[in-house]
Design an enzyme around this catalytic site. Structure first.
Site, PDB file in Angstrom:
ATOM      1  N   HIS A   1       0.785  -1.240   0.000  1.00 59.99           N
ATOM      2  CA  HIS A   1       0.000   0.000   0.000  1.00 59.99           C
ATOM      3  C   HIS A   1       0.820   1.294   0.000  1.00 59.99           C
ATOM      4  O   HIS A   1       0.249   2.372   0.041  1.00 59.99           O
ATOM      5  CB  HIS A   1      -1.003  -0.008   1.166  1.00 59.99           C
ATOM      6  CG  HIS A   1      -0.372  -0.046   2.531  1.00 59.99           C
ATOM      7  ND1 HIS A   1      -1.058   0.348   3.659  1.00 59.99           N
ATOM      8  CD2 HIS A   1       0.850  -0.447   2.954  1.00 59.99           C
ATOM      9  CE1 HIS A   1      -0.260   0.190   4.699  1.00 59.99           C
ATOM     10  NE2 HIS A   1       0.881  -0.301   4.307  1.00 59.99           N
ATOM     11  N   HIS A   2       2.162   1.174  -0.025  1.00 62.53           N
ATOM     12  CA  HIS A   2       2.975   2.396  -0.131  1.00 62.53           C
ATOM     13  C   HIS A   2       3.456   2.676  -1.553  1.00 62.53           C
ATOM     14  O   HIS A   2       4.052   3.726  -1.792  1.00 62.53           O
ATOM     15  CB  HIS A   2       4.196   2.300   0.796  1.00 62.53           C
ATOM     16  CG  HIS A   2       3.851   2.118   2.246  1.00 62.53           C
ATOM     17  ND1 HIS A   2       3.009   2.979   2.920  1.00 62.53           N
ATOM     18  CD2 HIS A   2       4.214   1.160   3.143  1.00 62.53           C
ATOM     19  CE1 HIS A   2       2.886   2.569   4.181  1.00 62.53           C
ATOM     20  NE2 HIS A   2       3.590   1.479   4.340  1.00 62.53           N
ATOM     21  N   ALA A   3       3.229   1.739  -2.467  1.00 67.42           N
ATOM     22  CA  ALA A   3       3.692   1.937  -3.851  1.00 67.42           C
ATOM     23  C   ALA A   3       2.833   2.991  -4.546  1.00 67.42           C
ATOM     24  O   ALA A   3       1.605   2.903  -4.552  1.00 67.42           O
ATOM     25  CB  ALA A   3       3.634   0.620  -4.612  1.00 67.42           C
TER      26      ALA A   3
ATOM     27  N   ASN B   1      -0.457   5.335   2.041  1.00 66.01           N
ATOM     28  CA  ASN B   1      -0.304   6.529   1.194  1.00 66.01           C
ATOM     29  C   ASN B   1      -0.246   6.217  -0.298  1.00 66.01           C
ATOM     30  O   ASN B   1      -0.731   6.992  -1.122  1.00 66.01           O
ATOM     31  CB  ASN B   1       0.931   7.342   1.623  1.00 66.01           C
ATOM     32  CG  ASN B   1       2.231   6.562   1.512  1.00 66.01           C
ATOM     33  OD1 ASN B   1       2.238   5.339   1.609  1.00 66.01           O
ATOM     34  ND2 ASN B   1       3.322   7.264   1.316  1.00 66.01           N
TER      35      ASN B   1
END
Ligand SMILES: [Zn+2]
Length: 324
Positions: free
Chosen positions: A130-132, A176
């Site tokens: 979920h940070h990519a 993010n």
């Protein structure tokens, strides 16, 4: 029916150097092994194999060509994975041992989303990166598997505009990357509960994109965590369920909320995590919304056990005909 997407190719083995990262890069295989021991041969009735790794062509739906070129180079890849010593490793070796397992896991999330539409609930045993972001990898996340799943379903006509997607992110870190992937996409609704004091706290643009933004204090305990979840999630789903409704739910079930986790900074017990997972799953099932679950972060050696505990409970709870 519960569909379980898993490939033995998910595990990352890089001659032992992966152990320098807090992430247990073999937790997927450990989880599957434990499930096999506990559930026996019946487990195969639920298994959805992964046909291939995600290709650059797939990934161009969610990443820029420049970014995909950057992570082909050891320096760019080392930065995205936060493993600086990898800068000096040969590119072909990194692609084979580090990147390829993540491509398999990314494809797994796409297949899990399809399986969720067909069977109601699906779990990919890896993924939840979920940070990519579209043009940048960070926080050990190279590929936005969640965004790719949504875009792939849309491209194949399995999700049709204006059907909504409800994305629930309960990993300790704020998701993010997903926010940046859907910065201007108003059909994806984001519910995010996270430790507000840790990475990526600088990313205010991402936080502003969250539809139900629930920043938590450092050291949040299970009772408080579950109280907030129970207070906010049902209303969030109810408000989205009105016409045109929710076509798909995606649950990022990061286990780094565990009290001994070195990175999450929260204080949930194993029992709290199980209660959390089952509550979220029940909220979707009781509304008849297909749900895909991804394990995301979790940086203790026990992390895989939390994932298997939830899956075991699901397999016991939901006893419908097996996949043919
Ligand atoms: Zn996390």
């Amino acid at each position: 029916m519960v569909a379980l997407v898993y490939s033995p190719r998910y595990d990352i083995r890089f001659f032992g150097v992966e152990r320098f990262h807090p992430f247990d890069s073999r937790k997927y295989g450990r989880a599957w092994k434990e499930l096999r021991q506990q559930f026996g041969a019946r487990l195969w009735n639920h298994h959805v194999p992964v046909d291939r790794p995600s290709t650059d062509n797939d990934l161009l739906q969610v990443h820029s060509p420049e970014y995909l070129a950057t992570i082909r180079r050891p320096r760019g890849l080392a930065a995205a994975l936060e493993l600086p010593f990898l800068r000096h490793a040969p590119g072909w070796l990194l692609a084979w041992r580090m990147v390829r397992p993540m491509r398999w896991a990314t494809r797994g999330t796409v297949l899990a989303a399809k399986a969720a539409l067909q069977h109601g609930v699906a779990v990919n045993l890896s993924g939840g990166y979920h940070h990519a972001k579209p043009d940048r990898g960070e926080g050990f996340c190279l590929f936005s598997d969640i965004a790719l799943a949504i875009r792939s379903l849309r491209a194949e006509g399995l999700l049709r505009s204006p059907q909504r997607v409800a994305y629930i992110d309960l990993d300790a870190h704020q998701g993010n990357g997903v926010c940046h992937e859907f910065l201007h996409d108003k059909e994806v609704f984001i519910f995010d509960m996270y430790n507000s004091q840790i990475y990526p706290s600088y990313d205010s643009e991402a936080r502003q994109r969250i539809d139900c933004n629930l920043p938590l204090p450092y050291g949040c305990v299970g009772v408080e965590y579950l109280r907030i979840l129970r207070n906010y999630l049902p209303g969030f789903l109810d408000s989205l369920s009105r016409d045109p409704g929710i076509g798909l739910g995606i649950y990022n079930a990061g286990t780094d909320v565990f009290m001994n986790d070195p990175l999450g900074g929260m204080r949930l017990t194993a029992g709290d995590i199980l209660e959390r997972d089952l509550f979220v799953i029940d909220q979707f099932r009781s509304r008849g919304i297909p749900l895909v679950m991804v394990p995301s972060g979790g940086y203790t050696r026990q992390s895989y056990q939390f994932i298997t505990a939830t899956i075991m409970e699901l397999l016991t709870m939901i006893t419908l005909p097996p996949i043919i």
